[in-house]
Design an enzyme around this catalytic site. Structure first.
Site, PDB file in Angstrom:
ATOM      1  N   ARG A  45       0.861  -1.178   0.000  1.00 40.49           N
ATOM      2  CA  ARG A  45       0.000   0.000   0.000  1.00 40.49           C
ATOM      3  C   ARG A  45       0.898   1.228   0.000  1.00 40.49           C
ATOM      4  NH1 ARG A  45       2.582   1.936   3.725  1.00 40.49           N
ATOM      5  NH2 ARG A  45       1.067   3.621   3.736  1.00 40.49           N
ATOM      6  N   ASP A 236      -2.138  10.846  -1.974  1.00 36.02           N
ATOM      7  CA  ASP A 236      -2.556   9.789  -2.892  1.00 36.02           C
ATOM      8  C   ASP A 236      -3.008  10.346  -4.228  1.00 36.02           C
ATOM      9  OD1 ASP A 236      -3.033   8.758   0.040  1.00 36.02           O
ATOM     10  OD2 ASP A 236      -2.690   7.023  -1.259  1.00 36.02           O
TER      11      ASP A 236
HETATM   12  C1  LIG Z   1       3.597   7.842  -0.100  1.00 39.10           C
HETATM   13  S1  LIG Z   1       1.919   7.613  -0.407  1.00 39.10           S
HETATM   14  C2  LIG Z   1       1.366   7.231   1.174  1.00 39.10           C
HETATM   15  C3  LIG Z   1      -0.098   7.427   1.350  1.00 39.10           C
HETATM   16  O1  LIG Z   1      -0.808   6.212   1.070  1.00 39.10           O
HETATM   17  C4  LIG Z   1      -1.477   5.846   2.251  1.00 39.10           C
HETATM   18  O2  LIG Z   1      -2.696   5.223   2.018  1.00 39.10           O
HETATM   19  P1  LIG Z   1      -2.825   3.595   2.129  1.00 39.10           P
HETATM   20  O3  LIG Z   1      -2.014   3.160   3.305  1.00 39.10           O
HETATM   21  O4  LIG Z   1      -4.311   3.400   2.295  1.00 39.10           O
HETATM   22  O5  LIG Z   1      -2.316   3.082   0.810  1.00 39.10           O
HETATM   23  C5  LIG Z   1      -1.688   7.142   2.976  1.00 39.10           C
HETATM   24  O6  LIG Z   1      -2.711   7.914   2.392  1.00 39.10           O
HETATM   25  C6  LIG Z   1      -0.346   7.763   2.785  1.00 39.10           C
HETATM   26  O7  LIG Z   1      -0.251   9.125   3.014  1.00 39.10           O
END
Ligand SMILES: CSC[C@H]1O[C@H](OP(=O)(O)O)[C@H](O)[C@@H]1O
Length: 355
Positions: A45, A236
């Site tokens: 993620r 994102d």
């Molecule tokens: C460096 S992008 C990180 C960004 O992504 C995360 O979301 P997720 O863990 O749901 O993929 C989060 O929004 C972070 O800031």
């Protein structure tokens, strides 16, 4: 730090972020379907990390269909790409990376499939390699706005585990730490998937960067009491006017930051900018399963039958953002012009175009 992802032989190997920090286990993707699952279930993620994983997913699809006729090959890879791109809707890097792979296919469509495969593998490797270089540049530029001895608040995980390496928001924190600024970090646990508690704390403790873990609701008091000097978070999807989608809870932090005069920076690569949307109202916000809220690591904490609303992101308005730290420098408000100037530095494709 462990590799967020690496491609070995014919397999994409991901550190299984669902298991961290208690277990360090690896998830092997042998085809694009495994990659789609890994992105959707958050094995991997973080916007840049899922972009790179998606790119290798395209390569795995091309490898799978390489023995078909040219027409069938292109058709099946395009179908696979549409599966991959649907894995998660908010982080634009997934779309950007798959577009970039599709562009590479379009540019070379008259070459033998064996050559196209080599080109796709090289393009996916380039996306991965470039991401680390990009994050180091983000760290360098971001370090310019971190005062000596600063106390920094961050939310979710925008670290090495959210990227191919080094991190975006945590890249800024790493750069400040490495330059001897004697910084300390407060990390929001970040309900419901606890990326802050499980991943950011893991990264910073591993590297000896002073970090204090807090429940999300503690941040307001720290900001009000002047404990936090600066807030740095990831992104994102960034709209053309600077409105930014990031982990749920970021918008709330930004309102507090404005109220109490604390600078809030977004740290993100140009690949996280969606030049095709004017403002944050156009960003699709992913809603995830109720179980993420009603359970913690399989243990039920809420009654059966309770209604749940679980948006994974929210949009911070551009006016709440002090600056957007990219690998090309820091964009300051008003954002429209500064963001537009970056468009030429980003490759865009047309995922619905003909391959
Ligand atoms: C460096 S992008 C990180 C960004 O992504 C995360 O979301 P997720 O863990 O749901 O993929 C989060 O929004 C972070 O800031």
């Amino acid at each position: 730090m462990y590799d967020t992802l690496k491609f070995e032989g014919d397999t994409l190997i991901l550190i299984d972020q669902r298991k961290l920090p208690q277990k360090v286990e690896f998830f092997k993707c042998r085809d694009y379907r495994d990659v789609e699952f890994a992105i959707a279930d958050m094995v991997v993620r973080g916007a840049p990390a899922i972009g790179a994983a998606g790119a290798y997913g395209v390569y795995l699809a091309a490898s799978e269909f390489k023995n078909n006729s040219e027409e069938v090959f292109f058709k099946k890879v395009k179908e696979a790409n549409k599966v991959l791109v649907k894995a998660r809707p908010t982080a634009v890097n997934l779309f950007w990376a798959i577009n970039r792979m599709e562009q590479a296919m379009k540019r070379n469509r008259n070459k033998p499939v064996s050559e196209i495969l080599e080109i796709l593998r090289e393009e996916a490797d380039n996306i991965a390699r470039e991401d680390v270089e990009t994050n180091q540049a983000i760290g360098k530029f971001g370090n310019e706005v971190i005062p000596q001895g600063a106390t920094i608040l961050t939310h979710c995980n925008a670290g090495a585990l959210a990227t191919v390496g080094y991190g975006t928001a945590l890249g800024v924190i790493r750069a400040a730490h490495e330059s001897g600024k004697n910084i300390k970090v407060y990390a929001d646990e970040t309900r419901p998937r606890l990326q802050g508690a499980r991943l950011t704390a893991f990264e910073l403790v591993e590297e000896g960067i002073p970090v204090t873990l807090i429940a999300d609701s503690v941040a307001a008091t720290l900001i009000r009491d002047g404990v936090i000097d600066v807030i740095v978070v990831g992104a994102d999807r960034i709209a053309s006017n600077g409105d930014t989608a990031n982990k749920i809870g970021t918008f709330m932090l930004s309102e507090l930051a404005v109220r109490f005069g604390v600078p809030l920076y977004i740290a993100a690569p140009v690949s996280t900018i969606d030049f095709d949307i004017n403002d944050g109202s156009e960003i699709v916000i992913e809603e995830r399963s109720p179980e993420e809220v009603t359970h913690i690591q399989g243990i039920q904490i809420a009654p059966d039958g309770v209604e749940v609303y679980n948006p994974a992101f929210d949009v911070t308005p551009a006016e709440n953002i002090t600056g957007i730290i990219t690998e090309k420098g820091i964009i300051e408000p008003p954002y429209k012009e500064g963001i537009a100037s970056l468009k030429s530095s980003q490759k865009k494709g047309d995922i619905d175009g003909q391959l």
